[in-house]
Structure formats: structure tokens, C-alpha cells
Design a protein around this motif. Structure first.
Motif, PDB file in Angstrom:
ATOM      1  N   ARG A  24       0.857  -1.091   0.066  1.00 18.35           N
ATOM      2  CA  ARG A  24      -0.011  -0.002  -0.064  1.00 18.35           C
ATOM      3  C   ARG A  24       1.017   1.322  -0.051  1.00 18.35           C
ATOM      4  O   ARG A  24       0.566   2.296  -0.564  1.00 18.35           O
ATOM      5  CB  ARG A  24      -0.905  -0.016   1.256  1.00 18.35           C
ATOM      6  CG  ARG A  24      -2.212  -0.685   0.981  1.00 18.35           C
ATOM      7  CD  ARG A  24      -3.354  -0.452   1.885  1.00 18.35           C
ATOM      8  NE  ARG A  24      -2.945  -0.711   3.403  1.00 18.35           N
ATOM      9  CZ  ARG A  24      -2.953  -2.093   3.713  1.00 18.35           C
ATOM     10  NH1 ARG A  24      -3.512  -3.004   3.076  1.00 18.35           N
ATOM     11  NH2 ARG A  24      -2.491  -2.347   5.008  1.00 18.35           N
ATOM     12  N   ALA A  25       1.792   1.352   0.743  1.00 15.88           N
ATOM     13  CA  ALA A  25       2.915   2.245   0.836  1.00 15.88           C
ATOM     14  C   ALA A  25       3.510   2.557  -0.342  1.00 15.88           C
ATOM     15  O   ALA A  25       4.012   3.611  -0.819  1.00 15.88           O
ATOM     16  CB  ALA A  25       3.848   2.290   1.937  1.00 15.88           C
ATOM     17  N   GLY A  26       3.462   1.464  -1.239  1.00 18.22           N
ATOM     18  CA  GLY A  26       4.268   1.497  -2.631  1.00 18.22           C
ATOM     19  C   GLY A  26       5.477   2.195  -2.793  1.00 18.22           C
ATOM     20  O   GLY A  26       5.743   3.216  -3.156  1.00 18.22           O
ATOM     21  N   PRO A  27       6.363   1.136  -2.103  1.00 14.25           N
ATOM     22  CA  PRO A  27       7.775   1.540  -2.189  1.00 14.25           C
ATOM     23  C   PRO A  27       8.442   1.685  -3.610  1.00 14.25           C
ATOM     24  O   PRO A  27       8.000   0.960  -4.537  1.00 14.25           O
ATOM     25  CB  PRO A  27       8.476   0.204  -1.551  1.00 14.25           C
ATOM     26  CG  PRO A  27       7.461  -0.745  -1.864  1.00 14.25           C
ATOM     27  CD  PRO A  27       6.271  -0.271  -1.697  1.00 14.25           C
ATOM     28  N   PRO A  28       9.004   2.732  -3.891  1.00 16.34           N
ATOM     29  CA  PRO A  28       9.664   3.170  -5.357  1.00 16.34           C
ATOM     30  C   PRO A  28      10.604   1.888  -5.886  1.00 16.34           C
ATOM     31  O   PRO A  28      10.906   1.416  -4.837  1.00 16.34           O
ATOM     32  CB  PRO A  28       9.931   4.502  -5.171  1.00 16.34           C
ATOM     33  CG  PRO A  28      10.511   4.698  -3.557  1.00 16.34           C
ATOM     34  CD  PRO A  28       9.632   3.653  -2.928  1.00 16.34           C
ATOM     35  N   GLY A  29      10.813   1.923  -6.997  1.00 14.92           N
ATOM     36  CA  GLY A  29      11.828   1.407  -7.101  1.00 14.92           C
ATOM     37  C   GLY A  29      11.561   0.163  -8.131  1.00 14.92           C
ATOM     38  O   GLY A  29      10.275  -0.312  -8.346  1.00 14.92           O
ATOM     39  N   PRO A  30      12.527  -0.679  -8.846  1.00 15.53           N
ATOM     40  CA  PRO A  30      12.238  -1.622  -9.856  1.00 15.53           C
ATOM     41  C   PRO A  30      11.978  -2.862  -8.787  1.00 15.53           C
ATOM     42  O   PRO A  30      12.333  -2.839  -7.813  1.00 15.53           O
ATOM     43  CB  PRO A  30      13.687  -1.911 -10.356  1.00 15.53           C
ATOM     44  CG  PRO A  30      14.473  -1.202  -9.390  1.00 15.53           C
ATOM     45  CD  PRO A  30      13.970   0.084  -8.796  1.00 15.53           C
ATOM     46  N   GLY A  31      11.232  -3.748  -9.493  1.00 17.77           N
ATOM     47  CA  GLY A  31      10.733  -4.931  -8.604  1.00 17.77           C
ATOM     48  C   GLY A  31       9.461  -4.741  -7.787  1.00 17.77           C
ATOM     49  O   GLY A  31       9.019  -5.772  -7.203  1.00 17.77           O
ATOM     50  N   ALA A  32       8.877  -3.465  -7.533  1.00 22.45           N
ATOM     51  CA  ALA A  32       7.903  -3.125  -6.627  1.00 22.45           C
ATOM     52  C   ALA A  32       6.650  -4.054  -7.328  1.00 22.45           C
ATOM     53  O   ALA A  32       5.977  -4.772  -6.306  1.00 22.45           O
ATOM     54  CB  ALA A  32       7.664  -1.883  -6.580  1.00 22.45           C
ATOM     55  N   ASP A  33       6.436  -4.085  -8.498  1.00 21.00           N
ATOM     56  CA  ASP A  33       5.168  -4.778  -8.917  1.00 21.00           C
ATOM     57  C   ASP A  33       5.266  -6.314  -8.590  1.00 21.00           C
ATOM     58  O   ASP A  33       4.440  -6.941  -8.383  1.00 21.00           O
ATOM     59  CB  ASP A  33       5.158  -4.702 -10.524  1.00 21.00           C
ATOM     60  CG  ASP A  33       4.440  -3.159 -10.665  1.00 21.00           C
ATOM     61  OD1 ASP A  33       4.138  -2.520  -9.783  1.00 21.00           O
ATOM     62  OD2 ASP A  33       4.482  -2.846 -11.876  1.00 21.00           O
ATOM     63  N   ALA A  34       6.447  -6.888  -9.020  1.00 19.16           N
ATOM     64  CA  ALA A  34       6.744  -8.203  -8.803  1.00 19.16           C
ATOM     65  C   ALA A  34       6.593  -8.570  -7.304  1.00 19.16           C
ATOM     66  O   ALA A  34       5.746  -9.391  -6.944  1.00 19.16           O
ATOM     67  CB  ALA A  34       7.748  -8.692  -9.314  1.00 19.16           C
ATOM     68  N   PHE A  35       7.199  -7.753  -6.415  1.00 15.67           N
ATOM     69  CA  PHE A  35       6.830  -7.950  -5.170  1.00 15.67           C
ATOM     70  C   PHE A  35       5.467  -7.971  -4.579  1.00 15.67           C
ATOM     71  O   PHE A  35       4.866  -8.682  -3.752  1.00 15.67           O
ATOM     72  CB  PHE A  35       7.560  -6.931  -4.501  1.00 15.67           C
ATOM     73  CG  PHE A  35       7.587  -6.937  -2.863  1.00 15.67           C
ATOM     74  CD1 PHE A  35       8.278  -7.919  -2.294  1.00 15.67           C
ATOM     75  CD2 PHE A  35       6.701  -6.104  -2.129  1.00 15.67           C
ATOM     76  CE1 PHE A  35       8.289  -8.356  -0.879  1.00 15.67           C
ATOM     77  CE2 PHE A  35       6.701  -6.264  -0.748  1.00 15.67           C
ATOM     78  CZ  PHE A  35       7.290  -7.465  -0.036  1.00 15.67           C
TER      79      PHE A  35
END
Ligand code: GTP
Length: 367
Positions: A24-35
């Protein structure tokens, strides 16, 4: 989402909540969607696991319930098995007893089933039955699959013979072949003894032990039928003590009774085993001689008359009582004659013997 039901998942639940927070906090950066995708799959998996655990819990409860009912039922039938007065057994066909109840152990002379089972662990089939009875029992089971109210003679542990009534059946299982014999038996030794006693009382004359009138006549009917079928001769003797009233009046009734017993004994000793001897009443006796000619019957009667005349009855005070009998003899060859007609003919011959002076044997009147 409801809370998980087992402590095992507490940490995973917290981990999941933390992971969802991160998504929910939506950490930026690559791999966020996969996570985020991985987290959702993990949540789905967790729900499945939780569902399976719930189902398994429910099944466990059901299983416990079934086990309780099984235990109750087992207890109920076990109690019947343990306390019923009939002996119950389960035996393999190879001869070993699988289980017996206390009543069965006791009927056969053991205190406890365990003692019985230990003693007969390696026994051959039906150790308590001799060959004849074993054949009857197993033959019945082999032919019908059941044995109902079968009366068998069994040998108890102490070697005493007992009578049992047995109800048994062979059991097959789904795979087909006969597996075992289940059965129930009760000790009927006492019942049989009482029946035997009743039969004896109903057929025997209490004073002499000879057949009573009714049974004698029944046996005569049977013997007449047989003689007719085999076309054999038959002879009837009618015997009456002479001046018996004088014996009673002079020496007393109990001496008279002794004299009647002596006549019975001499009838038995002077005649053949197959001859049927009865006391018709009072001081009157009758004997049926199967397969006997009139001449042979006459000779037997003469032998008996002579034996009675020659035998003295000791009176206990040094005196001896001598008495005689008269005998009437009649015969039927193959012609149809009833027992009544035979008795009448023998009675007429007896009268003739009395008329001729007593201590005589007389043949039936001619014609
Ligand atoms: N002691 C004893 N006497 C019996 C019994 N049954 C019948 N009597 C007796 O047998 C006697 C038969 O007498 P009677 O019928 O007059 O014949 P009897 O004196 O033998 O004379 P005959 O037959 O003509 O030779 C009677 O005294 C009966 O009481 C019995 O069971 N015991």
C-alpha cells in the motif's frame, strides 16, 4: 479476513499484514510490482491453507465423534458378550479359537477366557468333540452353512461329558472363502437329565422297573407292525402270580412287593434282551417275544414258570417264601392281529392255566 485458527500461522499472518502495508505504501523502485504480485499469491495460498486447516479440524471433530460412538457400541456388545449366560465363540476353520466369552470358558471348565484361549492356542479343530460329534457338527455346517439347535455331546476340561445345544454359522468375507465359525452354545446337561428322568417315569413301572402298561402296549404296536412287514411270528405271554392275595395276607404287602420284584428279575434273567417285558398292573405281567414261534414261546414260558417256582424269597427271619405263576401263551403268525386281540387271546390262555390248577403254562385256545 478472519484471524487464523492455529498459532502456527501467527507469524505468517503478521508477515502478510506487514507485506500488504508495504504494498500500500508503494515503495518506489524496480521490482515493486513483482513484489506486490508475490504478496498477493502468498495471501491466496495462506487462505487455502487456512481453509484446509478448518476442514481438517472439522473432520477431526467428526472422527472423534464416530470413535466415541464406536467405543460406546463396542462397550455395549462387549458387555453382552461378557455377561450373557450362553457361551459364545469365534473360531477359525483351521481350528483355533479366536475369541470366547466367559460363559463358554466356564461351560467347558475354565475360569477365564484367557486361560481357555491359552490352553487351546494350538489345538486341532473342536477339541471338545469326539470324532462322531465333530463329524455331525462340521458336516451340518458344510452342508447348510448353519447348525441350528444341534445337540452335541462335549467333553469338559475335567473329562466329564456334557450336552450342549449349539447354534452356529460359517462366515464368509468379501473375498469369498469361508473364514470362520461363529456360534453360541448352552449347557443342556441338566435339561436332558430331567427329560430322561421324566421319560423314565412316564414309561416305567415304579415298583419293578419294567415297562408300564401304556408303554408296553405302545412297544407292542410297534413290534406288531414290524412283524407284519417282515412276516415274522410273534408271541405274547401273559403271566399272573398264583394266590397272591394269600401271599399279601400272610406275609404283608411289602413281602408281596418283594415277590413282584423277584418275578421282574427272573423275567429279565430268563428271557432275551430283545423281549419286551411289562407289568400290566397288580400281579399281572406280559412279555412280547419278537421273531418267535409258538413252540419256542411255550418253551420260554415253561422255563420262566419253572425258574419262579424254584426260586425262594428269603423273608429275613430265616423263613423262605415260595410262590408260583400261571402263564398264558398266544402267537400271531403273519395274519393281521391287533394288540388288543393278542392280549385277549393270551388272557384266555392264562385263564385256562389257572383253571388247570395254576403253576401251569397254557396255550391259546384253538380256532
Ligand atoms: N404286594 C402287592 N400286592 C398287589 C399289588 N397289586 C396287586 N396286588 C395284590 O394281588 C392280589 C391279587 O389277588 P387276586 O386277583 O384275588 O388273585 P390271586 O390271589 O393271585 O389268585 P389267582 O390269580 O386266582 O391265583 C390282591 O391281593 C392285590 O392286592 C402290588 O403292587 N403289591
Amino acid at each position: 479476513m478472519s484471524a487464523p485458527e492455529t498459532g502456527l500461522l501467527d507469524n505468517e499472518e503478521q508477515a502478510l499484514a506487514a507485506a500488504e502495508g508495504l504494498v500500500r505504501a508503494g515503495p518506489p523502485g524496480p521490482g515493486a510490482d513483482a513484489f506486490a504480485d508475490l504478496t498477493r499469491q502468498y495471501a491466496r495460498l495462506l487462505r487455502h491453507v487456512r481453509y484446509l486447516i478448518k476442514v481438517s479440524d472439522r473432520m477431526q471433530v467428526e472422527l472423534n465423534h464416530l470413535n466415541d460412538r464406536l467405543r460406546e457400541s463396542e462397550q455395549k456388545y462387549r458387555s453382552l458378550f461378557e455377561n450373557v449366560s450362553e457361551g459364545i465363540f469365534i473360531a477359525q476353520l483351521d481350528g483355533r479359537f479366536v475369541d470366547v466369552n466367559p460363559a463358554l470358558a466356564q461351560i467347558l471348565g475354565y475360569k477365564m477366557p484367557v486361560e481357555f484361549l491359552r490352553a487351546h492356542a494350538e489345538d486341532s479343530l473342536w477339541p471338545f468333540l469326539d470324532e462322531t460329534e465333530k463329524e455331525r457338527f462340521l458336516g451340518t455346517l458344510a452342508e447348510y452353512g448353519v447348525a441350528t439347535h444341534l445337540q452335541l455331546r462335549m467333553m469338559r476340561r475335567d473329562g466329564v461329558a456334557i450336552w450342549v445345544e449349539i447354534n452356529a454359522h460359517t462366515c464368509t468375507d468379501v473375498r469369498g472363502p469361508v473364514m470362520a465359525v461363529e456360534g453360541m452354545l448352552s449347557d443342556i446337561t441338566e435339561r436332558k437329565r430331567m427329560l430322561e428322568e421324566l421319560r423314565y417315569l412316564a414309561t416305567t413301572d415304579g415298583l419293578t422297573g419294567l415297562y408300564n402298561r401304556r408303554h408296553f402296549l405302545e412297544l407292542c404296536e410297534r413290534e406288531l407292525l414290524r412283524s407284519r412287514r417282515y412276516r415274522s411270528e410273534i408271541v405274547l405271554l401273559m403271566l399272573d402270580a398264583d394266590h397272591f392275595k394269600t401271599v399279601n395276607d400272610t406275609y404283608g404287602h411289602s413281602v408281596g412287593d418283594e415277590a413282584l420284584r423277584l418275578i421282574a428279575r427272573l423275567c429279565r434273567s430268563q428271557l432275551r434282551e430283545v423281549d419286551i417285558i411289562g407289568r400290566l398292573g397288580g400281579e399281572e405281567f406280559a412279555v412280547l417275544l419278537p421273531q418267535t414261534s409258538l413252540q419256542a414261546g411255550y418253551e420260554a414260558a415253561e422255563r420262566l414258570r419253572n425258574a419262579i417256582a424254584q426260586t425262594a424269597l428269603p423273608l429275613g427271619d430265616g423263613r423262605m417264601l415260595r410262590f408260583t405263576v400261571s402263564i398264558g401263551v398266544c402267537s400271531c403268525a403273519t395274519q393281521k392281529v391287533t394288540v388288543e386281540e393278542l392280549l385277549k387271546a393270551a388272557d384266555q390262555a392264562l385263564y385256562a392255566a389257572k383253571d388247570q390248577g395254576r403253576n401251569q403254562v397254557a396255550l391259546q385256545p384253538e380256532g
